[in-house]
Every structure is written in C-alpha cells, then in structure tokens.
Design a protein around this motif. Structure first.
Motif, short mmCIF file in Angstrom:
data_model
loop_
_atom_site.label_atom_id
_atom_site.label_comp_id
_atom_site.label_asym_id
_atom_site.label_seq_id
_atom_site.Cartn_x
_atom_site.Cartn_y
_atom_site.Cartn_z
N ASN A 131 -1.68 74.12 48.03
CA ASN A 131 -2.39 75.29 47.51
C ASN A 131 -3.61 75.62 48.34
OD1 ASN A 131 -0.74 75.26 45.29
ND2 ASN A 131 -2.15 73.98 44.12
N LEU A 160 -5.81 84.96 44.23
CA LEU A 160 -7.24 85.27 44.31
C LEU A 160 -7.97 84.32 45.26
CD1 LEU A 160 -7.97 85.98 40.56
CD2 LEU A 160 -8.05 87.64 42.43
N PHE A 161 -7.37 83.19 45.54
CA PHE A 161 -8.00 82.19 46.40
C PHE A 161 -7.49 82.25 47.84
CE2 PHE A 161 -8.11 80.58 42.13
CZ PHE A 161 -9.40 80.09 42.01
N PRO A 198 -8.60 71.70 45.71
CA PRO A 198 -9.70 72.56 45.24
C PRO A 198 -9.26 73.75 44.38
CG PRO A 198 -10.00 72.02 47.55
CD PRO A 198 -8.67 71.47 47.16
N VAL A 199 -8.12 74.34 44.71
CA VAL A 199 -7.69 75.49 43.92
C VAL A 199 -7.28 75.06 42.50
CG1 VAL A 199 -5.94 77.31 43.71
CG2 VAL A 199 -7.04 76.89 45.92
N SER A 200 -6.49 74.01 42.40
CA SER A 200 -6.10 73.51 41.07
C SER A 200 -7.33 73.01 40.31
CB SER A 200 -5.10 72.36 41.17
OG SER A 200 -4.01 72.75 41.97
N ILE A 252 -10.40 74.19 40.47
CA ILE A 252 -11.10 75.35 39.91
C ILE A 252 -10.33 75.92 38.72
CG2 ILE A 252 -11.73 77.75 40.41
CD1 ILE A 252 -12.35 76.74 43.33
N GLN A 253 -9.01 76.01 38.87
CA GLN A 253 -8.21 76.58 37.79
C GLN A 253 -8.27 75.72 36.52
OE1 GLN A 253 -4.61 76.93 40.07
NE2 GLN A 253 -4.91 79.12 40.47
N GLN A 264 -12.97 82.44 50.73
CA GLN A 264 -11.85 82.76 49.83
C GLN A 264 -11.91 81.92 48.57
OE1 GLN A 264 -9.62 84.89 49.43
NE2 GLN A 264 -9.75 85.99 51.35
N LEU A 265 -12.23 80.66 48.74
CA LEU A 265 -12.27 79.75 47.60
C LEU A 265 -13.35 80.20 46.62
CD1 LEU A 265 -10.87 77.09 46.83
CD2 LEU A 265 -12.79 75.88 47.84
N GLY A 325 -12.40 83.51 44.92
CA GLY A 325 -11.38 83.28 43.90
C GLY A 325 -11.97 82.64 42.65
N ALA A 326 -12.85 81.67 42.86
CA ALA A 326 -13.46 80.96 41.73
C ALA A 326 -14.27 81.94 40.86
CB ALA A 326 -14.36 79.84 42.23
N ALA A 333 -13.91 85.15 40.72
CA ALA A 333 -13.02 86.15 40.13
C ALA A 333 -12.33 85.64 38.87
CB ALA A 333 -11.98 86.61 41.16
N ILE A 334 -12.07 84.34 38.77
CA ILE A 334 -11.40 83.85 37.56
C ILE A 334 -12.41 83.32 36.55
CG2 ILE A 334 -9.24 83.35 38.77
CD1 ILE A 334 -9.85 80.35 38.24
#
Lengths: 289, 515
Positions: free
Chosen positions: A15, A113-114, B398-400, B402-403, B435-436, B439-440, B442-443
C-alpha cells in the motif's frame, strides 16, 4: 457486467512504497520472471507454482494445503515465516493470488487519497502484459482515478510491439540495466541485453523513460571498466530520466552470489563520483550498515 | 519515581549535579519545593486511583500556581503595547520581534517557559510591509537562533499557515536549514486556502528535519469559536487567549483490567473512573483559580488572556492495551491496530469518552467543559502505549496505520497524535510524504506527524530531541532542558527501537537522575 477478463498471478501488494516511482505508490508485484539473475534478491518471484506440493508439509501453521491437485493458501493462518519459499524446487511462491482488474481497482479506490500512482513490478511484470494493459486502461478511463500515474518496473525484455500496446496508458517505466557488455549481461541474467537497450531507447523516444537503474556489484558487473562508454550512453538519455545507482546487498540473495562481497558505502560513492565527474546527475543511497 | 532521600539531601544532589546549568538547578529546586507541600484535598477514591496508576496528575506540582499551558493573544499585545512591561505599540518588524522576545519571558507554563509563541505569520505579517524577502529571512533566522538558545525547551511551539505568505514560507526555509530542537512547529493546512505547493514545502521539510507537525485547520477551527485556537507544546490544541489550567490523564489499560467484560467497562468501570478523574480535575483547577492569584496578573489585566478561556484537559492513554484486554475478556483474539473489529472497539471507547467529557460540567472550563485529549505518554510509561496509538513494533504499513486510527480523531478536541515513522528512503522521494499527509488529512486526521528514520532530529511524543544530544547527555548534561526527558524515554520505553516509528512523553521537566 464488467467486460474485463484478464487476470494476473500476484505475489504481493504494497500500500505504501516510496521506492517504486515518484510519490507514494501502490505496488503490485506479479509472479514470474524470464531472467535468471544470479544476484536476484526476490528469487521466489521467478517461477510459477506447478502445484507439486513440496511446501505443504513444512508449513508450521497449516496455511498451505493441497486440494484437487492445487495448492491452497490461507492468508489468515499464514505467519509469513517463508519456509515454503525455502523448500520450493521451482523458485516459486505458493502464496500468490489470482486477481482480476476489478480486484485491483477496488484496492486502488480504497487507498487513492494516499496515492500518487500505481506501479506494476515483479518478477517481470510485462510477462502478464494483457493484464497490465487492461488495468492501466481501466484507471485512465475512470475520472476519479485518472490523475494517478501508471508505471512499470521492468527488466526491459518486452518487445517493441508489447510496449506499443501499453504506450497510450503508460506514464513511465523504470528499467534495470544489469550490465554494460553483452557477455557480462548474459552471464549474470541468462539473457541478451539487446532488448534492454532497445527498450531504453524506445521508451526515451516516447518520453516514457522514468528511471534507469544500475546495480553495482564491484568486481562482478562491468560498469567501472566501461565507465566512459557507460557515461556517454547515459548522457544521451532524456532529461526527465532519473539515473539511480543501487548497491548490491545480500538481502534475499541465494546461491553463489552470496559469496560476492556486498557493495560498501565507499564503493557506491566512488562509482557515483566517476559518473558525476563525467557530467551526470545520479541518485543513490548509501547501504545501511 | 520513588525516592527515599530527605528533602535537604535532594536539594544537595541537585545543587551538586555537575551536568546541570545554574538555571536548570534553580528550576529543579523549585519543583522539589512545590512537591514538599501537601497535595490539594482529594477523597480516598481519588487517592486510590492515583496509587493504582489509573489516574496521573502529570507531575504538575502540589500547589498549582500557573496554568499548564498559556496561549496569550500576541497580535493584540503588539498592537496595544503593554503598560506593565512599559512598551508602546510595535511600529516595525524589529520592534515586533523585540516585543515578542520580552513577552515570552513573562509567559509561564508547566515548564516555566512559554509553550506557545503565537501564530507567528499572522502576528508578524502586518509589520513586514516594505521589507524585501532577503531582509525578512536574515531577521527571522537570527530570531530562530535566539529562541533556541534562550528558551531551551522543545515544548515551546510556533504555529504558521494556513495562508501562503512570506513569513510562513521563510519560517519553513529557516527551520529546515537550522534543524534545531526548538521551537517546535505546527503548520496549519486548509484545503480551501493552502496551495498544494505550500503543503509540499511543509511535508518536504518533514523529510529534512521531522518538523513541522501538520494540523487540519478546518477541523480544529470548527471545535473553537471565532476567537481562535493554537497548537502548543506536544500537539495540544487549545483556545487562543486561554489555555489549559491542568491536564490529568487516565490509564485505560488499568481501567480495562478492572472490568469483567467490555460491557462492564462501558456501563460501570469507565464511567466510574471518569467521575473519580473529575474530582481530581476540580481539586487541581480550584487551587489555581481560587488560591494561587494567577488570574490577577498583567496578562489578564491587559486582556492578553481571559480566565473563561481556560479548560482542564481530560487525557487518556493505553487505548491499545485496553482494547486487547477487553477483547480477551470477551473471548476474542483480535488485536488493536490489526483487525477491523479491534479498531472498532477502540472507536467506540473514544466515542464513549467524548460523550462523557462533552456532557460533564466543570467549574473552570471552556463553555463549562473539559477537553478530551489523547495523551502522548511520559518517559516513565512502561508496557503501555501513548494515547490511542498502535503499539511499537506492531504497526502496519503507514497507509493502513492511518486508516486504522482516523476514526478516533474526531473526538479529541484538545489534540491527538499518531507519530508515523517513515523509512529514510522517503528522503529521496519527499512527494510520498506529501501524499501520505494529504491522504491522512482528507480522511479526517486532526493532526499528521511523521519522523523520518535516520534523522538526528526526532520527535518524542511532540517535542524534539537530537539523538546525538542523548548520546552525550549522561556525561555532559544538555543545554536543552528536554534532552533529559528524551534520554529517560530512550532508556525506559524503547523509543529508539521503534520499528521506524515513535516515542512518547510529555510532562514537566523534573529532576531525573537515573536511579
């Protein structure tokens, strides 16, 4: 109903990656490679599983089983100890998934979004070209996803006809140049490098050459002996192309290449310096000790 | 830390410590003096909760004579000058910087030096007219060096953004160049106002020096009235011209251990301990507001702060352990940060806490309420994870990551911090950090913070330390007050082992000789 049919054998999806192209990327690693690099650091992505079953017994968490002549992998039970990779006689990975374009799109939407974009890597991704073409087409056709860049990480062995199919939906490719001389390349990878040179040339002409990567294995690869010719060649590449130097390390490597000393910080620095002195701008990272 | 020494012995040890500066000695002596007074009057149940390590007063002292965090209205100060400090209104950039330097030395906090230096681009912009960019750069660079050397504490915090302006840009440039421990820095981001390219500069700075911390401006602004807010110390969001009178925190891990099941936790254990916590909050803020005389000072008289804009912070930590313990008691084996069901239970706990905090009146609060806070932990916390973070070493990508945590952020009005540690490869691809971050936010992330692995300057909760300073601390001490806390956190909480990731810790700098 979706008209999309192509499927891919996927060995892994990340990811978050900041080393597979510009920005943050979703990286899809496809299983299978047509090179047999002595220094491969992901040798388990080379082969395609033939369901021989040798990996079932050594699996300590019973995540692997055999039914109807096929290996089944239960991701929930898997502890990723990688014992299956160690015993595979076929340089394959039983933990692959067959995925279609809609499966990937679902993941892309979840993380979009990321993301700056997506990268298909491998193995050698272009061996599953119809899937890549369909995937990139689907992304470019979706107004909410088309801002994502679509890139391929490749050994450069795909033919020009293949690249032509990808051209309308490709934003860039990262190509490995594994050796300078044909003989060295053949000895290291088992294949000629004429295709690789043609690919680099063709991608450059079509403004799709994102990155050329040189793996420096001191005393093994021939970049230093051929530094003038190499520098001359690299200087002619488009301005957008990043030249990245990678320092050979033992991570993941098997077989005789483990006898080769890893590339030290001073060796990669010295290689970079030789290229910089010849007017090139290169990116590289010192190995972490 | 339990210490059996007599008071004079403690004094002597501080005075004779060869690694402390005279100023540091004075501060530690003052803390010991405060600690020698009797504790504010509290009931047996509060005492028991403190002894059981369920409630903690963050070592604020036994007789609170200053609020924990103070956020003066610096713009107003520059416009009107100060009678008490005998200063006329500031007329130009030099005067503005000089005035601010003076006032900073009169703004108290739990650390004895200011934790908030102002929304500096807004505050200084009116005085920058007619100056060229290079002049502004030279002046701000000198100012930055002055702040680091005279207010030596990484809890000291500057805010900038969300608008694009020359002060904001110059501060980002200077901060990335100097890579100082102090001041800490928050950049406010508003997708409606902030150009992408400015957020890029800020997130590229993170790759250089692990600063700034990036705040979701609309989310914070919505939580407060039009008089504004500021981010201070370690990610504490508080009303401007006000602050936090006290911060008390609850160890959710220990509360969960007292519960027989998750339902018992929600219906009995948690509400009961919240009530006990409110008793402690009331006792501590009553002393400050009613006995200490703090609110008779010039900051109040000249309208730079307003007593009604102070609130207690209701801090929590150990969410990860609480969720895992409760799931185990319910006979399930999901883990916090890993499985959706575990993450969901965490979100439910945050919502329950928020419902309690937004509906429970306090005598001295913001609109009569305390403010919920995900507390970043202190250097003495062992086997318990700060705030609502995912335990060290078990973080997903990192993406998971944040989610898994984004849902919590809506509840923690006075701040929440999830420090992501990003592999150093991001340095050659800072666009990935951008981007990270984008995205963070934005959610629904209220705040985005990242350390970059291999930087010398790293974050410990919210304050910064240099790893090279920690290495020298044992032998030489440090000019910077917070280095000792970082060294202690490194020894106790394994921060340096973080799988590219974090530590935590926020408290009063107290004497921490290593026994």
């Amino acid at each position: 109903m979706s008209k999309r049919r192509a499927t891919a054998t996927v060995s892994k999806i990340l990811n978050f990656s900041c080393v597979d192209g510009p920005g943050n990327r979703l990286v899809i690693f496809l299983q299978g490679c047509n090179y047999q690099c002595k220094n491969c650091h992901n040798p388990h992505t080379i082969g395609i599983c033939n369901h021989c079953g040798d990996c079932v017994a050594p699996c300590p968490s019973n995540a692997l089983s055999m039914s109807e002549g096929h290996i089944r992998w239960n991701a929930e039970l898997c502890t990723h100890c990688d014992r299956c990779l160690a015993v595979c006689p076929n340089q394959s990975n039983p933990k692959t998934q067959t995925m279609n374009v809609d499966d990937i799109l679902q993941l892309v939407r979840k993380h979009q979004l990321f993301l700056s974009g997506i990268t298909v890597s491998g193995g050698e991704a272009t061996l599953q070209l119809p899937f890549i073409v369909e995937l990139f087409n689907a992304i470019k056709a979706d107004p909410s996803l088309r801002h994502l860049t679509c890139m391929v990480d490749t050994n450069g062995s795909l033919s020009q006809t293949g690249w032509e199919k990808l051209l309308p939906v490709l934003d860039g490719a990262m190509v490995d140049l594994k050796a300078w001389q044909e003989e060295t390349h053949r000895w290291l990878t088992g294949r000629s490098h004429h295709r690789v040179m043609q690919t680099i040339d063709w991608l450059g002409k079509h403004d799709k050459l994102e990155e050329v990567r040189l793996l420096h294995i001191p005393a093994i690869t021939d970049f230093e002996q051929e530094i003038d010719a190499l520098a001359h060649y690299l200087s002619a590449l488009p301005a957008r192309t990043t030249i990245r130097l990678n320092a050979f390390q033992h991570h993941g490597v098997t077989g005789p290449a483990l006898e080769w000393p890893p590339c030290s910080a001073s060796q990669i620095n010295a290689f970079a310096k030789q290229l910089t002195q010849r007017g090139l701008r290169v990116l590289y990272r010192e190995p972490v000790t | 830390m339990v210490n059996n020494m007599s008071i004079p012995e403690k004094f002597r040890q501080i005075i004779n410590d060869p690694t402390l500066s005279p100023m540091q000695k004075s501060q530690y002596l003052a803390l010991e003096a405060d600690a020698s007074l009797p504790y504010p009057e509290i009931t047996e149940s509060v005492k028991a909760a403190i002894e059981d390590n369920i409630l903690c007063d963050m070592f604020e002292g036994n007789a609170p004579f200053k609020p924990r965090y103070v956020l003066p209205d610096y713009a107003k100060f520059l416009q009107q000058g100060s009678e008490y400090l005998e200063l006329p209104p500031a007329k130009d950039f030099d005067e503005a910087l000089n005035h601010l330097t003076i006032l900073y030395h009169h703004v108290p906090s739990v650390t004895n030096i200011p934790v908030y230096l102002g929304q500096l681009d807004d505050v200084l912009l009116p005085y920058a007219e007619g100056l060229d960019a290079e002049t502004i750069y030279r002046k701000l660079r000198l100012f930055w060096i002055l702040l680091d050397r005279t207010l030596p504490d990484a809890f000291m915090h500057v805010n900038i953004g969300p608008t694009d302006n020359v002060i904001c840009r110059t501060i980002l440039r200077v901060d990335a160049e100097l890579k100082q421990v102090a001041p800490n820095l928050t950049f406010m981001y508003d997708p409606e106002i902030t150009p992408d390219d400015l957020l890029r500069q800020a997130s590229h700075n993170i790759c250089e020096c692990s600063k700034p911390h990036i705040a979701n401006y609309p989310v914070h602004a919505h939580a407060y009235d039009n008089s504004g807010f500021g981010i201070v110390s370690c990610y504490n969001s508080l009303p401007l011209a006000g602050g936090a009178n006290t911060l008390v925190r609850m160890n959710l891990k220990e509360v969960a251990r007292k519960a027989s099941s998750s339902e018992d936790f929600f219906h009995a254990t948690l509400p009961n301990y919240c009530q006990t916590m409110y008793e402690l909050i009331e006792a501590r803020s009553a002393y400050l507001h009613e006995q200490s005389g703090f609110f008779n000072g010039f900051l109040v008289q000249e309208g730079l702060i307003d007593e009604s804009r102070f609130a207690p912070m209701f801090g929590i930590y150990g969410m990860a352990e609480a969720v895992n313990i409760l799931l185990e008691k319910d006979g399930r084996d999901e883990k916090y940060g890993q499985q959706p069901a575990a993450n969901k239970l965490g979100h439910r706990i945050s919502k329950a806490l928020s419902d309690i905090v937004t509906s429970t009146p306090v005598k001295y609060g913001y609109h009569g309420r305390a403010l919920l806070h995900a507390q970043g932990g202190i250097s003495l916390d062992e086997d318990v994870t700060p705030g609502v973070r995912i335990p060290y070493g078990t973080e997903p990508d990192p993406v998971s990551h944040i989610q898994a945590l984004a849902q919590h952020h809506q509840y923690y009005t006075s701040g929440i911090s999830d420090i992501l540690t990003i592999d150093e490869t991001v340095k050659s691809n800072p666009e990935a950090m951008y981007q990270l971050c984008k995205g963070a936010l934005a959610i629904g992330f209220r705040e985005f913070t990242a350390n970059v692995h291999s930087n010398d300057l790293v974050r410990v909760t919210g304050y910064m330390v240099k790893l090279s300073d920690i290495a020298k601390f044992k032998e030489q001490g440090s000019r910077t007050n917070t280095t000792g806390l970082g060294a202690e956190a490194a020894a106790n909480t394994g921060i340096l082992n973080r799988k590219p990731r974090v530590v935590s810790h926020e408290q009063a700098p107290r004497y921490c000789d290593s026994q």
